[in-house]
Design an enzyme around this catalytic site. Structure first.
Site, PDB file in Angstrom:
ATOM      1  N   ASP A  30       0.854  -1.193   0.000  1.00  0.00           N
ATOM      2  CA  ASP A  30       0.000   0.000   0.000  1.00  0.00           C
ATOM      3  C   ASP A  30       0.889   1.242   0.000  1.00  0.00           C
ATOM      4  O   ASP A  30       1.893   1.314   0.721  1.00  0.00           O
ATOM      5  CB  ASP A  30      -0.919  -0.008   1.225  1.00  0.00           C
ATOM      6  CG  ASP A  30      -2.063   0.983   1.078  1.00  0.00           C
ATOM      7  OD1 ASP A  30      -3.225   0.527   0.947  1.00  0.00           O
ATOM      8  OD2 ASP A  30      -1.807   2.205   1.082  1.00  0.00           O
ATOM      9  N   HIS A  96     -10.405  -5.134  -3.459  1.00  0.00           N
ATOM     10  CA  HIS A  96      -9.064  -5.322  -2.892  1.00  0.00           C
ATOM     11  C   HIS A  96      -9.175  -5.724  -1.437  1.00  0.00           C
ATOM     12  O   HIS A  96     -10.031  -5.240  -0.702  1.00  0.00           O
ATOM     13  CB  HIS A  96      -8.221  -4.045  -3.025  1.00  0.00           C
ATOM     14  CG  HIS A  96      -8.865  -2.821  -2.442  1.00  0.00           C
ATOM     15  ND1 HIS A  96      -9.830  -2.108  -3.105  1.00  0.00           N
ATOM     16  CD2 HIS A  96      -8.689  -2.202  -1.257  1.00  0.00           C
ATOM     17  CE1 HIS A  96     -10.224  -1.094  -2.361  1.00  0.00           C
ATOM     18  NE2 HIS A  96      -9.550  -1.130  -1.221  1.00  0.00           N
TER      19      HIS A  96
HETATM   20  P1  5GP Z   1      -9.827   1.526   0.405  1.00  0.00           P
HETATM   21  O1  5GP Z   1      -9.936   2.773   1.234  1.00  0.00           O
HETATM   22  O2  5GP Z   1     -10.527   1.686  -0.935  1.00  0.00           O
HETATM   23  O3  5GP Z   1     -10.237   0.279   1.132  1.00  0.00           O
HETATM   24  O4  5GP Z   1      -8.278   1.327   0.141  1.00  0.00           O
HETATM   25  C1  5GP Z   1      -7.597   1.792  -0.964  1.00  0.00           C
HETATM   26  C2  5GP Z   1      -6.133   1.680  -0.642  1.00  0.00           C
HETATM   27  O5  5GP Z   1      -5.391   1.783  -1.823  1.00  0.00           O
HETATM   28  C3  5GP Z   1      -5.616   2.773   0.317  1.00  0.00           C
HETATM   29  O6  5GP Z   1      -5.054   2.147   1.465  1.00  0.00           O
HETATM   30  C4  5GP Z   1      -4.584   3.520  -0.518  1.00  0.00           C
HETATM   31  O7  5GP Z   1      -3.462   3.936   0.245  1.00  0.00           O
HETATM   32  C5  5GP Z   1      -4.207   2.504  -1.572  1.00  0.00           C
HETATM   33  N1  5GP Z   1      -3.826   3.092  -2.848  1.00  0.00           N
HETATM   34  C6  5GP Z   1      -4.531   4.011  -3.566  1.00  0.00           C
HETATM   35  N2  5GP Z   1      -3.883   4.327  -4.697  1.00  0.00           N
HETATM   36  C7  5GP Z   1      -2.742   3.577  -4.703  1.00  0.00           C
HETATM   37  C8  5GP Z   1      -1.642   3.472  -5.635  1.00  0.00           C
HETATM   38  O8  5GP Z   1      -1.599   4.122  -6.686  1.00  0.00           O
HETATM   39  N3  5GP Z   1      -0.654   2.601  -5.303  1.00  0.00           N
HETATM   40  C9  5GP Z   1      -0.679   1.866  -4.158  1.00  0.00           C
HETATM   41  N4  5GP Z   1       0.359   1.044  -3.928  1.00  0.00           N
HETATM   42  N5  5GP Z   1      -1.687   1.926  -3.265  1.00  0.00           N
HETATM   43  C10 5GP Z   1      -2.705   2.788  -3.547  1.00  0.00           C
END
Ligand code: 5GP
Ligand code: ZN
Length: 108
Positions: A30, A96
């Site tokens: 992440d 995810h």
């Molecule tokens: P959600 O809030 O949708 O459950 O989690 C999305 C996750 O994706 C977040 O923890 C965020 O830091 C991660 N994330 C978003 N964009 C990117 C990216 O471009 N690269 C990586 N490695 N992680 C990402």
């Protein structure tokens, strides 16, 4: 999906630190870690969330979750979190699973 950041990561168009990859799925670090170990696992195919993925292809979803659990277990005790819906904080609408292990420093 052309405007999906995780589809772009799966296609290699956006760089990421990949820790596991096969034909079904990809696991990467992440970008904004909330634990000593904070990995994100995605299927290569686009589904908006785990509810949609499990309904569309329960066999692949099972294989996907089994692999995430194996990777999590390799780090000891772990959390496996699928935010499902904006109301609980999902921000990327490509299914995810967050793997969190070690010291937890924030909420996902
Ligand atoms: P959600 O809030 O949708 O459950 O989690 C999305 C996750 O994706 C977040 O923890 C965020 O830091 C991660 N994330 C978003 N964009 C990117 C990216 O471009 N690269 C990586 N490695 N992680 C990402
Ligand atoms: Zn996608």
């Amino acid at each position: 999906m052309s405007d999906c950041v995780f589809c772009s990561i799966a296609a290699g168009e956006i760089p990421s630190e990949v820790v596991y990859s096969d034909d079904l799925m990809l696991v990467f670090k992440d970008v904004n870690p909330k634990a000593d170990v904070h990995l994100v696992g995605i299927p290569r195919q686009h589904f908006s969330d785990v509810a949609e993925f499990s309904l569309a292809d329960s066999v692949s979803c099972g294989v996907f979750i089994k692999k995430l659990a194996e990777i999590g277990r390799a780090h000891g005790d772990f959390k496996l979190i699928f935010n499902t819906g904006a109301g609980v904080g999902q921000t990327v609408f490509h299914v995810h699973g967050h793997i969190l292990a070690g010291k937890i420093t924030g909420e996902v």
